[in-house]
Design an enzyme around this catalytic site. Structure first.
Site, short mmCIF file in Angstrom:
data_model
loop_
_atom_site.label_atom_id
_atom_site.label_comp_id
_atom_site.label_asym_id
_atom_site.label_seq_id
_atom_site.Cartn_x
_atom_site.Cartn_y
_atom_site.Cartn_z
N CYS A 157 0.93 -1.26 -0.03
CA CYS A 157 0.22 0.01 -0.06
C CYS A 157 0.64 1.35 0.03
O CYS A 157 1.87 1.55 0.79
CB CYS A 157 -0.79 -0.19 1.20
N CYS A 192 0.84 4.61 7.01
CA CYS A 192 -0.01 4.25 8.53
C CYS A 192 1.14 3.52 9.45
O CYS A 192 1.25 2.11 8.82
CB CYS A 192 -1.50 3.57 8.34
N CYS A 232 -19.84 -4.84 3.07
CA CYS A 232 -19.14 -3.90 3.60
C CYS A 232 -17.86 -4.02 2.71
O CYS A 232 -17.33 -4.84 2.55
CB CYS A 232 -18.63 -3.99 5.03
N CYS A 255 -19.23 2.94 8.41
CA CYS A 255 -18.58 2.28 9.41
C CYS A 255 -17.26 2.92 9.87
O CYS A 255 -16.45 2.96 8.83
CB CYS A 255 -18.16 0.75 9.02
#
Ligand code: SAM
Ligand code: DTB
Ligand code: SF4
Length: 347
Positions: A57, A61, A132, A192
């Site tokens: 990615c 983070c 989701c 969410c």
């Protein structure tokens, strides 16, 4: 069940601090009372997670094993084929999950990937599961495409307070996250959104995260509270452990501030005792990720969760539309299969 208490969007830091500083038993009692006014206290919603695109990615983070900025030894993978995703969704349904959550390690979905994720949504939904996805940032157009495909929930976490955020992520801003959540809301999908505890944040950062979530014009329908899973190779691998009582307090305050939302006890359950999980359910958590794997890290085995639910007298929340095999039958089936395979390996 009908939601009774008023939902507030004007929480102040002083009020949130006062809740956190209540004597533990007073906080537990208050949170549990709110919980009972809004939900069946013996019901927990279960979702299964699947990583549909793993690793490499571009975001940084600091908690994440999938960031390409750190070497965590994770095999990077391409977007999973639709048929493979459907196979996994069928298995999730057999074990009693009602929601299937698909995650991709992307900054945002690329145009070329949209037809595939749209197809995944349609086919998973056709199985009778809620859907989701968590695919990174969404603009209006992509949020619209997913909503049109029938996606029920979009997961996009704020992760922490606006003040602590820059110490954790530098490649996308807090405002970027709020913009994505706005696009999700405008498209008609449910939100969410939650965060991670145990990243070295202060108590004030925890108040800040909950205030951001609760003070949204419409509160997120689902609020995942993750306990940091410390992964070797990430910058947070050696951060100090979070006091479990502080974790439970945060769940309780989330329940009080967001009385009608499902609060999900998310990552980190592998490190939690049965007693701690029971305490989080008492204080208002009413959703979990179910299945041996989260996205890339382990989660408790299904038979352990089934046993825990049995011991606590907790039922899995059923979807209204569930019509064929009942979930209890699905659950028994999954427990039996697990026991059979345990015996097979023991023999
Ligand atoms: N890549 C997408 C994104 O971040 O927008 C979606 C997937 S991402 C892995 C979903 C969430 O998982 C993150 O926002 C974070 O809250 C949580 N998460 C990731 N790694 C974690 C870890 N090591 N411990 C606890 N939670 C974690
Ligand atoms: C969320 O808040 N937690 C889930 C889900 N949303 C996508 C992800 C947890 C990931 C934990 C680390 C991993 O397994 O890679
Ligand atoms: Fe990428 Fe999501 Fe992990 Fe951040 S949390 S590095 S965006 S996969």
């Amino acid at each position: 069940m009908q939601q009774l208490g008023a939902i507030r969007h004007d929480w102040t830091e002083a009020e949130v601090k006062a809740l956190f500083e209540l004597p533990f038993n007073d906080l537990m009692f208050k949170a549990h009372t709110v919980h009972r006014e809004n939900f069946d206290p013996n019901e927990v919603q279960v979702s299964t997670l699947l990583s549909i695109k793993t690793g490499a990615c571009p975001e940084d983070c600091k908690y994440c094993p999938q960031s390409g900025h750190y070497n965590t030894g994770l095999e990077k993978e391409r977007l999973m084929q639709v048929e493979k995703v459907i196979e996994k969704a069928k298995k999730a349904k057999e074990t009693g999950s009602t929601r299937f959550c698909m995650g991709a390690a992307w900054k945002h979905p690329a145009d070329k990937d949209m037809p595939y994720v749209v197809e995944m949504v349609k086919q998973v939904k056709a199985l009778g599961l809620e859907t989701c996805m968590t695919l990174g940032m969404l603009d209006e157009n992509k949020a619209g495409q997913l909503a049109e495909a029938g996606l029920d929930y979009y997961n996009h976490n704020l992760d922490t307070s606006p003040e602590f955020y820059d110490k954790i992520i530098t490649t996308r801003t807090y405002q970027d996250r709020l913009d994505t959540l706005q696009n999700v809301r405008d498209s008609g999908m449910k939100i969410c959104s939650g965060g991670i505890l145990g990243m070295g944040e202060t108590a004030t950062d925890r108040y800040g995260l909950l205030m951001q979530l609760a003070n949204m014009p419409v509160q997120p329908e689902s609020v995942p509270i993750n306990m940091l899973v410390k992964v070797e190779g990430t910058p947070l691998e050696n951060v100090d452990d979070l006091d479990h009582l502080d974790f439970i307090r945060t769940i309780a305050v989330a329940r009080i501030m967001m009385p009608a939302s499902h609060v999900r006890l998310s990552a980190g359950r592998e490190k939690m005792s049965d007693e701690m999980q029971a305490m989080t359910f008492f204080s208002g958590a009413n959703s979990i990720f179910y299945g041996e794997c989260l996205l890339t890290t382990p989660n408790p085995e299904t038979h352990r969760d089934v046993q825990l639910f049995r011991k606590l007298g907790i039922n899995m929340e059923q979807r209204i539309s569930e019509s064929d095999e009942t979930q209890e039958a699905a659950l028994m089936n999954s427990l039996q299969k697990q026991q059979d395979s345990d015996h097979f390996y023991e023999a």
